[in-house]
Structure formats: C-alpha cells, structure tokens
Design a protein around this motif. Structure first.
Motif, short mmCIF file in Angstrom:
data_model
loop_
_atom_site.label_atom_id
_atom_site.label_comp_id
_atom_site.label_asym_id
_atom_site.label_seq_id
_atom_site.Cartn_x
_atom_site.Cartn_y
_atom_site.Cartn_z
N THR A 187 63.68 52.39 50.89
CA THR A 187 62.48 51.59 51.14
C THR A 187 61.23 52.30 50.61
O THR A 187 61.34 53.36 49.99
N GLY A 188 60.09 51.74 50.85
CA GLY A 188 58.84 52.35 50.38
C GLY A 188 58.82 52.39 48.86
O GLY A 188 59.24 51.44 48.21
N LYS A 189 58.38 53.53 48.31
CA LYS A 189 58.29 53.64 46.85
C LYS A 189 59.37 54.54 46.28
O LYS A 189 59.38 54.83 45.08
N SER A 190 60.31 55.00 47.15
CA SER A 190 61.37 55.88 46.67
C SER A 190 62.24 55.16 45.65
O SER A 190 62.67 54.03 45.90
N TYR A 191 62.51 55.83 44.55
CA TYR A 191 63.39 55.30 43.51
C TYR A 191 63.00 53.90 43.09
O TYR A 191 63.85 53.05 42.85
N ARG A 192 61.70 53.66 43.04
CA ARG A 192 61.17 52.37 42.60
C ARG A 192 60.16 52.57 41.49
O ARG A 192 59.47 53.59 41.44
N PRO A 225 56.91 50.44 39.29
CA PRO A 225 56.02 49.28 39.37
C PRO A 225 56.61 48.12 38.54
O PRO A 225 57.18 48.35 37.47
N ILE A 226 56.50 46.92 39.06
CA ILE A 226 57.03 45.74 38.36
C ILE A 226 56.24 45.51 37.07
O ILE A 226 56.80 45.20 36.03
N HIS A 227 54.93 45.68 37.15
CA HIS A 227 54.07 45.50 35.98
C HIS A 227 53.52 46.86 35.56
O HIS A 227 53.30 47.71 36.42
N ASP A 246 54.49 45.67 44.85
CA ASP A 246 54.53 45.56 43.38
C ASP A 246 55.56 46.50 42.76
O ASP A 246 55.48 46.82 41.58
N PHE A 247 56.52 46.98 43.57
CA PHE A 247 57.55 47.89 43.06
C PHE A 247 58.92 47.24 43.14
O PHE A 247 59.18 46.38 43.96
N ARG A 248 59.84 47.69 42.24
CA ARG A 248 61.24 47.25 42.29
C ARG A 248 62.14 48.48 42.23
O ARG A 248 61.79 49.52 41.67
N LEU A 249 63.34 48.35 42.80
CA LEU A 249 64.31 49.45 42.79
C LEU A 249 64.78 49.75 41.37
O LEU A 249 65.01 48.83 40.58
N ILE A 250 64.98 51.03 41.06
CA ILE A 250 65.57 51.41 39.77
C ILE A 250 67.05 51.05 39.83
O ILE A 250 67.72 51.35 40.81
N GLU A 251 67.54 50.41 38.78
CA GLU A 251 68.99 50.12 38.72
C GLU A 251 69.57 50.98 37.59
O GLU A 251 69.57 52.20 37.71
N SER A 252 70.02 50.36 36.49
CA SER A 252 70.57 51.15 35.39
C SER A 252 69.48 52.07 34.82
O SER A 252 68.33 51.67 34.66
#
Ligand SMILES: Nc1nc2c(c(=O)[nH]1)N[C@H]1C(S)=C(S)[C@@H](COP(=O)(O)O)O[C@H]1N2
Ligand SMILES: [Mo]
Length: 419
Positions: free
Chosen positions: A276-281, A283-285, A297-303
C-alpha cells in the motif's frame, strides 16, 4: 551503516535519557544500576543492535568485493563486473532485506500454509510433502530489486542507493505454485496472492509485519512461478530465504518472498506490508523531477523494464592501441524477451549490434557479447542498450524520475582507456 553512537550519549559521556528509554523498551525491562554505567559504556544488548542483525554475518559467505549499502537491515550490492557469470553464484548475489534475518530456522518443523478468502479450505504442507507430492522444476530467474539503479536519479530519492548490482539470475528449484493451488482448490473470486515470511521487523517487535507482497493470480499461476527450496543445486543460503522461498521472475524482487511460511489467496489486491502507500509504485502520469504526487496518482510496479549490464571488462581497463576489445554482459526485460542489444563507443551517436543469446528459459536473462575496435588513444565510455520484443529500448539517460526512485533502466556504461 550506523556505527556512530554519538547520538546516544550526552555531553558528559553518559547514556541520554532518551536512549535509556529505548533500551528499556528493547530489553523489556529496566536496567538495574543504570546510573552507575561508566562513561561512554554501551550495555552489550544495546551495543549489538546498531551494528549487526545478530550473530549471523551474511558477508562471511560473500565475495569480498560486494558493496555493503546498509547492515541494518542488510543491503549489499554486486559490482557490475561481478555479475559476469551466466548463472549468479551465491557469493555474488545481492542482498536486500527489509527486516532482520531469522536467526533460528526449524527446518524439520517448517511448513507452508495456503489460506485466504479465496481458498476452499486452508491447507498446510510440510517441506517433505512439497518435495514428494509435486513435480520438481528448475528455472533461471531474474530477480531485480525495484530500486535497482536508484543512485542514478536526480534529484536524489530516499532509500538504498543501488547502482547496477541489485539484480541476479540464479537457478531455482522447487514446485510450481499453480500445482499447489490446484491441489488446494481455489474459489472463482481469487484475484491476488500475498506471501508471509519469518523475518522480524527492525524494531524486533514480532507483531509488526516486515514485508508481505504479492502478484495478481495470473502471474502466480505462470509455469515459472515457483516455491523453491534450492538455489544453484544447493539449499538456499539463509540470507536468501532458507529453507523456502517464493520466486517470481521478471517482477520487482520484492514479490519473491523469503523465509516463506504462508501464501494467502485474496479476493482483492493484497494489502500486506509494502503493498500500500507509495511502496513499489510509480506515478501514473509523468511528474516533474522533485514533485511528489498524491497516493491516488500511483500504480503498482508489475513487469520490470528492459535493461542490460556490461559485465566485462571492468571500468578502469587500460587497453593497448590496436587491440580488439571483447565486451560481455546480460540483458533482460521483465515478462518480455530481449530482441537486440547494441553497444556504442561515442556516447550514443552510433551503435553496433551485439550477439545476443536466447534465454535458457522464459524470465531468464540473456547473455550478449560484442567485439569492438577503438580507433584512437584516449578515454572512452562504452554504453550498452537493449530493446525488448515490443520495440521498447533503454533510455540513454535517466528515465522518468519518480519519488521512490524505482525502475531506473538507463543504459549501463563503463569507462576505459586506450593507451
Ligand atoms: N521475507 C522477505 N522477503 C523478501 C524481502 C524481505 O525483506 N523479507 N525483501 C524483498 C526485496 S525488496 C528484494 S529486492 C528481494 C531480495 O532478494 P535477495 O536478498 O535474495 O537478493 O527479496 C524480497 N523478499
Ligand atoms: Mo527490493
């Protein structure tokens, strides 16, 4: 590293009142005769804490050229030239811990529990059951810290300042998570998994979680997502997750849970520690460097993004004029395949293709080589640049800045001299 105890003592050399309170909390009791402690005297229990995780020193088993970024918790990176092996040996594997390495491991009593909202009924396996009930698989898997390359971001972001060496590709052996989950039986509403490991929070408070991350169910069910008990044909070293580890290639290494004891099958995005929060995320833009947008405005890092490293020669080489220089390295691209690698000796003005091998298996890194001629005497920088199967290449300079300093996949460069 925190070997500086000056903040613990007052001007007269006695433990500060605040330090005493911390010590009392850590010991769970008051210190008898605290007022009689000699000047600058650190009680043993306190002395050990800022220096080490405990009696186990992971550096004893590591190559002496490994770089310690932090020893509480242990974070150790591999210089690029030490990543030269096709399969990363244990002594050259980076260490990234969020908490304290477990000091006692009960292998005989170790179990893996699968639970959560989306299992029909929870099920627990002993290590022996895992090894005998399910088919074994061995894969080479790229395990790269989401923060690898953080040191290259400007403005500087908080966290361990990894350069290039927060990455490994070892050979992991175990059973497929999908085989275990088929045996357990999942509900239709399963969307995510979350792991739990046996490490302890830095505060040594057993009720505080260290890290509990996970991946969407589709990634969890891939053939290469395994529950491993062996690395490079031996028991997993303690610091890398002995006796059991979830290994998920191509995604931030933080999803590969060490000292694994439980996997929860969730009916929503897993909400464990550092999910949660900003860990391993990211910014979307795109954001202006230095600007920290709101959490929404953050998304989780995937690949993880396409990347490469030059493992030979080492920066500092002096090459006699007229000699051909043999370059070597690896390239990888998260869930994707690397399609080409090119090298440049003129700051990216021109590029020449490298020979690129296929990966040993999906999600393994790919070896590349190139022979180059250096026309005149002088200082050179050599750059390597990989392109994935979608046509996406590494940026030659810092990629999109982000507040947590993740996913810096800028071209790796080395410096040499022709004499
Ligand atoms: N239980 C547990 N698993 C963990 C971590 C941790 O702190 N505790 N750190 C994660 C992170 S952030 C990384 S980058 C990798 C590092 O794996 P390694 O130390 O084996 O190289 O482990 C992941 N798994
Ligand atoms: Mo990480």
């Amino acid at each position: 590293m925190n070997n500086d105890h000056s903040t613990l003592f007052d001007r007269r050399g006695f433990l500060k009142a605040g330090s005493l309170t911390t010590l009392t909390a850590l010991l769970g009791t008051t210190i008898a005769f605290a007022d009689r402690l000699p000047k600058y005297y650190l009680p043993l229990a306190f002395d050990r804490i800022p220096r080490n995780d405990g009696p186990f020193d992971p550096m004893e088993a590591k190559n002496k050229a490994m770089v310690v970024l932090n020893n509480k918790p242990w974070n150790v990176e591999t210089p690029a030239y030490l990543l030269d092996d096709a399969v990363t040996p244990a002594d050259k594997m980076f260490i990234r811990n969020n908490g304290l390495i477990p000091q006692t491991i009960d292998v005989a009593g170790w179990t893996l529990t699968i639970n959560g909202e989306s299992v029909n009924a929870p099920k627990t396996y002993t290590l022996n059951e895992l090894k005998t009930k399910f088919k074994h698989y061995t894969y080479q898997l790229v395990v790269e810290c989401g923060g690898n390359g953080r040191a290259g971001f400007f403005p500087k972001t908080a966290g361990n300042q990894w350069t290039e060496g927060g990455v490994s590709c070892a050979e992991w052996t175990g059973v497929r998570l999908k085989d275990i989950l088929a045996d357990v039986g999942l509900k239709d509403n399963a969307v995510y998994i979350g792991y739990y490991g046996k490490d302890l929070h830095l505060s040594q408070d057993p009720t505080q979680p260290v890290i509990s991350r996970g991946v969407p169910i589709a990634k969890a069910l891939e053939d290469e997502t395994i529950i491993a008990w062996a690395m490079n044909g031996s028991d997993i070293p303690l610091v890398h997750g002995y006796p059991l580890r979830l290994v998920v290639g191509g995604w931030p290494a933080s999803v590969s849970g060490k000292w694994l004891h439980t996997i929860a099958i969730r009916n929503k995005v897993h909400d464990g520690a550092k999910m949660t929060g900003k860990s391993y995320r990211l910014p979307i833009h795109p954001v202006v460097p230095g600007v920290d947008p709101p959490e929404s405005d953050f998304r989780l890092i995937e690949s993880m993004p396409v990347k490469s490293v030059i493992t030979s020669p080492k920066t500092g080489l002096e090459l006699p004029i007229g000699q051909t220089l043999a370059l070597r390295g690896h390239a990888w691209a998260g869930d994707h395949v690397v399609k080409s690698v090119a090298v440049s000796i003129d700051y990216g003005a021109t590029w020449q293709p490298a020979d690129l091998k296929n990966p040993q298996n999906r999600l393994a890194w790919q070896d590349w080589t190139a022979n180059i001629k250096l026309p005149i005497q002088g200082y050179y920088e050599i750059w390597a640049r990989a392109t994935d199967d979608k046509g996406v290449s590494q940026p030659m300079v810092m990629p999109q800045w982000n507040p947590e300093g993740y996913c810096n996949n800028a071209c790796h460069r080395i410096a040499i001299k022709v004499v």
